[in-house]
Design a protein around this motif. Structure first.
Motif: not given
Length: 70
Positions: A1-22
């Motif tokens: 992995m280069s110095n510019r690459e980052k690892n992120y954790q993706v979360e999906l949070v349901e809020d009624g009929a909406i799915i928030n992507v974090l």
């Protein structure tokens, strides 16, 4: 992995009929079901598209985030 690459954790949070992507704990967009299509928007309220499958809409939000990070 280069110095510019980052690892992120993706979360999906349901809020009624909406799915928030974090990523890294911050909301980067959401997905809603409208007229049998999943609508994807980023956190700047830019419409990213309508998709037949939920996972396609979520990937559009994530891809949009990745493009903004590049």
């Amino acid at each position: 992995m280069s110095n510019r690459e980052k690892n992120y954790q993706v979360e999906l949070v349901e809020d009624g009929a909406i799915i928030n992507v974090l990523i890294a704990g911050k909301t980067i967009g959401n997905v809603t079901l409208q007229n049998d299509l999943y609508s994807a928007k980023n956190s700047w309220d830019s419409f990213l598209g309508d998709f037949k499958k939920q996972d396609q809409a979520v990937m559009a939000v994530i891809s949009n985030f990745n493009l903004r990070q590049a």
